[in-house]
Design a protein around this motif. Sequence first.
Motif, PDB file in Angstrom:
ATOM      1  N   ALA A  28      -6.263  24.336  12.930  1.00 47.46           N
ATOM      2  CA  ALA A  28      -5.478  23.795  11.828  1.00 47.46           C
ATOM      3  C   ALA A  28      -5.451  22.265  11.892  1.00 47.46           C
ATOM      4  O   ALA A  28      -5.602  21.585  10.866  1.00 47.46           O
ATOM      5  CB  ALA A  28      -4.058  24.353  11.859  1.00 47.46           C
ATOM      6  N   LYS A  29      -5.284  21.723  13.099  1.00 47.14           N
ATOM      7  CA  LYS A  29      -5.264  20.268  13.255  1.00 47.14           C
ATOM      8  C   LYS A  29      -6.617  19.669  12.896  1.00 47.14           C
ATOM      9  O   LYS A  29      -6.689  18.641  12.210  1.00 47.14           O
ATOM     10  CB  LYS A  29      -4.889  19.915  14.700  1.00 47.14           C
ATOM     11  CG  LYS A  29      -4.746  18.430  14.926  1.00 47.14           C
ATOM     12  CD  LYS A  29      -4.286  18.134  16.344  1.00 47.14           C
ATOM     13  CE  LYS A  29      -4.167  16.622  16.539  1.00 47.14           C
ATOM     14  NZ  LYS A  29      -3.709  16.273  17.870  1.00 47.14           N
ATOM     15  N   LYS A  30      -7.698  20.296  13.342  1.00 50.88           N
ATOM     16  CA  LYS A  30      -9.044  19.801  13.026  1.00 50.88           C
ATOM     17  C   LYS A  30      -9.304  19.874  11.524  1.00 50.88           C
ATOM     18  O   LYS A  30      -9.923  18.983  10.953  1.00 50.88           O
ATOM     19  CB  LYS A  30     -10.120  20.583  13.792  1.00 50.88           C
ATOM     20  CG  LYS A  30     -10.055  20.401  15.288  1.00 50.88           C
ATOM     21  CD  LYS A  30     -10.251  18.948  15.687  1.00 50.88           C
ATOM     22  CE  LYS A  30     -10.162  18.770  17.172  1.00 50.88           C
ATOM     23  NZ  LYS A  30     -10.131  17.374  17.584  1.00 50.88           N
ATOM     24  N   GLN A  31      -8.833  20.910  10.876  1.00 51.59           N
ATOM     25  CA  GLN A  31      -9.017  21.028   9.432  1.00 51.59           C
ATOM     26  C   GLN A  31      -8.255  19.927   8.704  1.00 51.59           C
ATOM     27  O   GLN A  31      -8.750  19.365   7.732  1.00 51.59           O
ATOM     28  CB  GLN A  31      -8.570  22.413   8.941  1.00 51.59           C
ATOM     29  CG  GLN A  31      -8.933  22.677   7.489  1.00 51.59           C
ATOM     30  CD  GLN A  31     -10.416  22.619   7.238  1.00 51.59           C
ATOM     31  OE1 GLN A  31     -11.198  23.245   7.937  1.00 51.59           O
ATOM     32  NE2 GLN A  31     -10.836  21.868   6.243  1.00 51.59           N
ATOM     33  N   GLU A  32      -7.061  19.598   9.187  1.00 51.00           N
ATOM     34  CA  GLU A  32      -6.300  18.485   8.608  1.00 51.00           C
ATOM     35  C   GLU A  32      -7.068  17.178   8.760  1.00 51.00           C
ATOM     36  O   GLU A  32      -7.127  16.370   7.823  1.00 51.00           O
ATOM     37  CB  GLU A  32      -4.929  18.365   9.277  1.00 51.00           C
ATOM     38  CG  GLU A  32      -3.932  19.417   8.885  1.00 51.00           C
ATOM     39  CD  GLU A  32      -2.609  19.270   9.653  1.00 51.00           C
ATOM     40  OE1 GLU A  32      -2.330  18.174  10.162  1.00 51.00           O
ATOM     41  OE2 GLU A  32      -1.871  20.262   9.720  1.00 51.00           O
ATOM     42  N   GLU A  33      -7.645  16.956   9.950  1.00 52.81           N
ATOM     43  CA  GLU A  33      -8.423  15.742  10.192  1.00 52.81           C
ATOM     44  C   GLU A  33      -9.636  15.686   9.268  1.00 52.81           C
ATOM     45  O   GLU A  33      -9.954  14.631   8.711  1.00 52.81           O
ATOM     46  CB  GLU A  33      -8.875  15.670  11.649  1.00 52.81           C
ATOM     47  CG  GLU A  33      -7.758  15.420  12.631  1.00 52.81           C
ATOM     48  CD  GLU A  33      -8.217  15.466  14.093  1.00 52.81           C
ATOM     49  OE1 GLU A  33      -9.439  15.434  14.352  1.00 52.81           O
ATOM     50  OE2 GLU A  33      -7.351  15.537  14.972  1.00 52.81           O
ATOM     51  N   ILE A  34     -10.300  16.818   9.099  1.00 53.17           N
ATOM     52  CA  ILE A  34     -11.466  16.872   8.206  1.00 53.17           C
ATOM     53  C   ILE A  34     -11.045  16.530   6.781  1.00 53.17           C
ATOM     54  O   ILE A  34     -11.705  15.736   6.103  1.00 53.17           O
ATOM     55  CB  ILE A  34     -12.133  18.261   8.275  1.00 53.17           C
ATOM     56  CG1 ILE A  34     -12.832  18.442   9.619  1.00 53.17           C
ATOM     57  CG2 ILE A  34     -13.116  18.460   7.120  1.00 53.17           C
ATOM     58  CD1 ILE A  34     -13.304  19.863   9.890  1.00 53.17           C
ATOM     59  N   ASN A  35      -9.962  17.119   6.329  1.00 50.67           N
ATOM     60  CA  ASN A  35      -9.488  16.847   4.967  1.00 50.67           C
ATOM     61  C   ASN A  35      -9.121  15.379   4.792  1.00 50.67           C
ATOM     62  O   ASN A  35      -9.434  14.770   3.758  1.00 50.67           O
ATOM     63  CB  ASN A  35      -8.297  17.739   4.627  1.00 50.67           C
ATOM     64  CG  ASN A  35      -8.687  19.198   4.501  1.00 50.67           C
ATOM     65  OD1 ASN A  35      -9.852  19.526   4.275  1.00 50.67           O
ATOM     66  ND2 ASN A  35      -7.723  20.084   4.655  1.00 50.67           N
ATOM     67  N   MET A  36      -8.477  14.796   5.798  1.00 49.41           N
ATOM     68  CA  MET A  36      -8.098  13.384   5.731  1.00 49.41           C
ATOM     69  C   MET A  36      -9.349  12.502   5.671  1.00 49.41           C
ATOM     70  O   MET A  36      -9.432  11.569   4.872  1.00 49.41           O
ATOM     71  CB  MET A  36      -7.245  13.001   6.944  1.00 49.41           C
ATOM     72  CG  MET A  36      -6.768  11.557   6.924  1.00 49.41           C
ATOM     73  SD  MET A  36      -5.845  11.107   8.413  1.00 49.41           S
ATOM     74  CE  MET A  36      -7.168  11.165   9.624  1.00 49.41           C
ATOM     75  N   LEU A  37     -10.342  12.806   6.498  1.00 42.97           N
ATOM     76  CA  LEU A  37     -11.575  12.025   6.507  1.00 42.97           C
ATOM     77  C   LEU A  37     -12.340  12.174   5.197  1.00 42.97           C
ATOM     78  O   LEU A  37     -12.928  11.208   4.700  1.00 42.97           O
ATOM     79  CB  LEU A  37     -12.452  12.429   7.693  1.00 42.97           C
ATOM     80  CG  LEU A  37     -11.914  12.012   9.061  1.00 42.97           C
ATOM     81  CD1 LEU A  37     -12.735  12.650  10.170  1.00 42.97           C
ATOM     82  CD2 LEU A  37     -11.890  10.506   9.206  1.00 42.97           C
ATOM     83  N   LYS A  38     -12.310  13.368   4.619  1.00 39.62           N
ATOM     84  CA  LYS A  38     -12.956  13.569   3.317  1.00 39.62           C
ATOM     85  C   LYS A  38     -12.281  12.711   2.256  1.00 39.62           C
ATOM     86  O   LYS A  38     -12.946  12.103   1.417  1.00 39.62           O
ATOM     87  CB  LYS A  38     -12.894  15.038   2.907  1.00 39.62           C
ATOM     88  CG  LYS A  38     -13.908  15.910   3.606  1.00 39.62           C
ATOM     89  CD  LYS A  38     -13.796  17.353   3.121  1.00 39.62           C
ATOM     90  CE  LYS A  38     -14.812  18.248   3.785  1.00 39.62           C
ATOM     91  NZ  LYS A  38     -14.696  19.659   3.339  1.00 39.62           N
ATOM     92  N   GLN A  39     -10.943  12.640   2.294  1.00 33.34           N
ATOM     93  CA  GLN A  39     -10.213  11.819   1.338  1.00 33.34           C
ATOM     94  C   GLN A  39     -10.524  10.344   1.525  1.00 33.34           C
ATOM     95  O   GLN A  39     -10.714   9.610   0.558  1.00 33.34           O
ATOM     96  CB  GLN A  39      -8.708  12.057   1.462  1.00 33.34           C
ATOM     97  CG  GLN A  39      -8.255  13.417   0.972  1.00 33.34           C
ATOM     98  CD  GLN A  39      -6.778  13.672   1.247  1.00 33.34           C
ATOM     99  OE1 GLN A  39      -6.115  12.889   1.911  1.00 33.34           O
ATOM    100  NE2 GLN A  39      -6.266  14.779   0.732  1.00 33.34           N
ATOM    101  N   GLU A  40     -10.591   9.900   2.780  1.00 35.70           N
ATOM    102  CA  GLU A  40     -10.921   8.502   3.057  1.00 35.70           C
ATOM    103  C   GLU A  40     -12.333   8.173   2.576  1.00 35.70           C
ATOM    104  O   GLU A  40     -12.565   7.116   1.987  1.00 35.70           O
ATOM    105  CB  GLU A  40     -10.801   8.205   4.550  1.00 35.70           C
ATOM    106  CG  GLU A  40      -9.382   8.155   5.059  1.00 35.70           C
ATOM    107  CD  GLU A  40      -9.309   7.894   6.556  1.00 35.70           C
ATOM    108  OE1 GLU A  40     -10.324   7.479   7.151  1.00 35.70           O
ATOM    109  OE2 GLU A  40      -8.235   8.121   7.136  1.00 35.70           O
TER     110      GLU A  40
END
Length: 106
Positions: free
Chosen positions: A46-58
């Motif tokens: 779940a934490k890695k998925q959050e990081e992926i989503n944040m990086l995609k947004q950036e």
Amino acid sequence: MDTKLTAKKILDKDFKTGLRGYSQDDVDQFLDEIIQDYENFEKILAKKQEEINMLKQELEAAQNAKRHSPSQVQPQQPQHTANTNFDILKRISNLEKHVFGDKLYD
């Protein structure tokens, strides 16, 4: 990639007991360890998925900013630097003339 087991499914699993089966306490203890691992893995995922989503947004924001920014122009050497170099050469020439006089150019 979906997993077949979840921590809850492991916890709720019932095993039939047989005449010469495994020790129920040993099985329960091992299943408790598996459940803890699954819970940890679920948190990590779940934490890695959050990081992926944040990086995609950036990344998307950076791409949008790049698309909407004025065209990138190669930086040119400032004009004052070129003038400064010319001025320095001119001063050196004048100093040479002053020190050496016209003998330098004979």
